[in-house]
Design a protein around this motif. Structure first.
Motif, mmCIF file in Angstrom:
data_model
loop_
_atom_site.group_PDB
_atom_site.id
_atom_site.type_symbol
_atom_site.label_atom_id
_atom_site.label_comp_id
_atom_site.label_asym_id
_atom_site.label_seq_id
_atom_site.Cartn_x
_atom_site.Cartn_y
_atom_site.Cartn_z
ATOM 1 N N SER A 163 0.712 -1.416 -0.004
ATOM 2 C CA SER A 163 -0.022 -0.182 -0.116
ATOM 3 C C SER A 163 0.878 1.248 -0.064
ATOM 4 O O SER A 163 0.584 2.221 -0.466
ATOM 5 N N THR A 164 2.087 0.986 0.565
ATOM 6 C CA THR A 164 3.084 2.115 0.689
ATOM 7 C C THR A 164 3.300 2.749 -0.641
ATOM 8 O O THR A 164 3.670 4.026 -1.093
ATOM 9 N N GLY A 165 3.486 1.630 -1.833
ATOM 10 C CA GLY A 165 4.095 1.994 -2.772
ATOM 11 C C GLY A 165 2.960 2.616 -3.858
ATOM 12 O O GLY A 165 3.002 3.580 -4.701
ATOM 13 N N VAL A 166 1.770 2.043 -3.618
ATOM 14 C CA VAL A 166 0.518 2.476 -4.375
ATOM 15 C C VAL A 166 0.436 4.029 -3.950
ATOM 16 O O VAL A 166 0.166 4.834 -4.802
ATOM 17 N N LEU A 167 0.512 4.189 -2.764
ATOM 18 C CA LEU A 167 -0.089 5.702 -2.209
ATOM 19 C C LEU A 167 0.954 6.825 -2.699
ATOM 20 O O LEU A 167 0.651 8.052 -2.883
ATOM 21 N N LEU A 168 2.209 6.195 -3.114
ATOM 22 C CA LEU A 168 3.405 7.264 -3.198
ATOM 23 C C LEU A 168 3.064 8.160 -4.363
ATOM 24 O O LEU A 168 3.122 9.389 -4.141
ATOM 25 N N VAL A 228 10.933 15.357 -1.603
ATOM 26 C CA VAL A 228 11.174 14.060 -0.634
ATOM 27 C C VAL A 228 10.363 12.913 -1.294
ATOM 28 O O VAL A 228 11.084 11.786 -1.375
ATOM 29 N N ASN A 229 9.183 13.037 -1.414
ATOM 30 C CA ASN A 229 8.356 11.931 -2.224
ATOM 31 C C ASN A 229 8.973 11.522 -3.509
ATOM 32 O O ASN A 229 9.069 10.155 -3.936
ATOM 33 N N SER A 230 9.433 12.556 -4.237
ATOM 34 C CA SER A 230 9.991 11.949 -5.613
ATOM 35 C C SER A 230 11.281 11.342 -5.150
ATOM 36 O O SER A 230 11.814 10.229 -5.855
ATOM 37 N N PHE A 231 12.045 11.723 -4.430
ATOM 38 C CA PHE A 231 13.534 11.063 -3.936
ATOM 39 C C PHE A 231 13.283 9.572 -3.547
ATOM 40 O O PHE A 231 14.063 8.716 -3.712
ATOM 41 N N LYS A 232 11.924 9.364 -2.914
ATOM 42 C CA LYS A 232 11.661 7.908 -2.285
ATOM 43 C C LYS A 232 11.402 6.791 -3.590
ATOM 44 O O LYS A 232 11.509 5.903 -3.513
#
Length: 268
Positions: free
Chosen positions: A46-51, A202-206
């Protein structure tokens, strides 16, 4: 993700719309979206889908508040955040779905507590401003003195590491960084602009780390392509409603929903 029902898809779409709403109206409301995604999907995936959904909301926030960021503060935060993201990546390498679900639940409960502290700090700052005749709003060219001090730099590193870890493990760095910006003395425009750019970067960096961990793949991106469509109307609704909603009541509802979501994941 191959067995999502139409009702589960509808719930995820509502959660995606809430992400857009939180970016333009009530910061931190997307912690509810986090709980929904982790309840409907396998917690780890779910963390990957939400990003990508969060990144879409971040883009809308930057388009709105892009001129009000304070870049010296951002540059000061990023090295510590990178350390936190790396620590979160290591954790995700060995954590199974149960461990991630438990971690997300615990982080949500912690974030609910952080949000309560944030609201109290904001109320105290407002009372201090009213009693002292108000203070200048901190914007792109006005950095709070507390950020420049030695204690301020130490605080920035501490919040940065914690924010990086929580955002990598659970996409839940929002309340941590919101608390930091408020405690540092940022006012409305400086807060919104700095926060918008912070989370977009930060979210793009992840993303590469999430791809490397297998959290983002072709199937998750196909689901994201459908869900991102709901972020835009959510953001528009937030802009329309931001001056009409009872902020205090709404934040209480968000805190309560976040705490319930955390408990649900811990007890699942």
């Amino acid at each position: 993700m191959d067995t999502i029902t139409i009702w589960e898809l509808a719930v995820l779409a509502a959660a995606a719309a809430l992400v857009g709403f939180s970016k333009t109206a009530v910061s931190g409301a997307n912690t509810v979206s986090l709980a929904i995604f982790a309840a409907v999907l396998p917690a780890r995936e779910s963390t990957g889908v939400l990003l990508p959904v969060l990144i879409a909301g971040d883009v809308l926030a930057v388009l709105t508040y892009r001129r009000h960021a304070h870049w010296p503060t951002l540059w000061r935060l990023f090295p510590a955040v990178a350390v936190g993201v790396l620590a979160g990546t290591v954790f995700m390498m060995w954590a199974d779905d149960a461990a991630v679900r438990t971690s997300i639940g615990a982080i949500l409960l912690m974030m609910a507590g952080v949000t309560v502290l944030r609201r109290r700090a904001a109320a105290a700052a407002a009372d201090a401003g009213a009693g002292g005749g108000g203070c200048a709003a901190s914007g792109a060219d006005d950095e709070p003195p507390s950020v420049r001090s030695r204690a301020g730099r130490i605080k920035a590193r501490s919040y940065g590491v914690l924010g990086g870890f929580t955002t990598m493990v659970a996409n839940a760095g929002g309340p941590v960084m919101s608390l930091y910006l408020l405690s540092a003395g940022f006012r409305k425009l400086g807060f919104l602009g700095t926060s918008a750019w912070f989370f977009l970067i930060v979210n793009s960096f992840k993303v590469p780390f999430s791809v490397g961990l297998g959290l983002i793949d072709t199937r998750s991106l196909l689901l994201d392509a459908a869900l991102i469509l709901f972020v835009v109307p959510g953001a528009y609704l937030g802009k329309v409603c931001v001056d009409r909603i009872d902020q205090r009541l709404f934040e209480r509802l968000v805190i309560g929903a976040t705490a319930l979501g955390g408990l649900q994941l811990l007890l699942r």
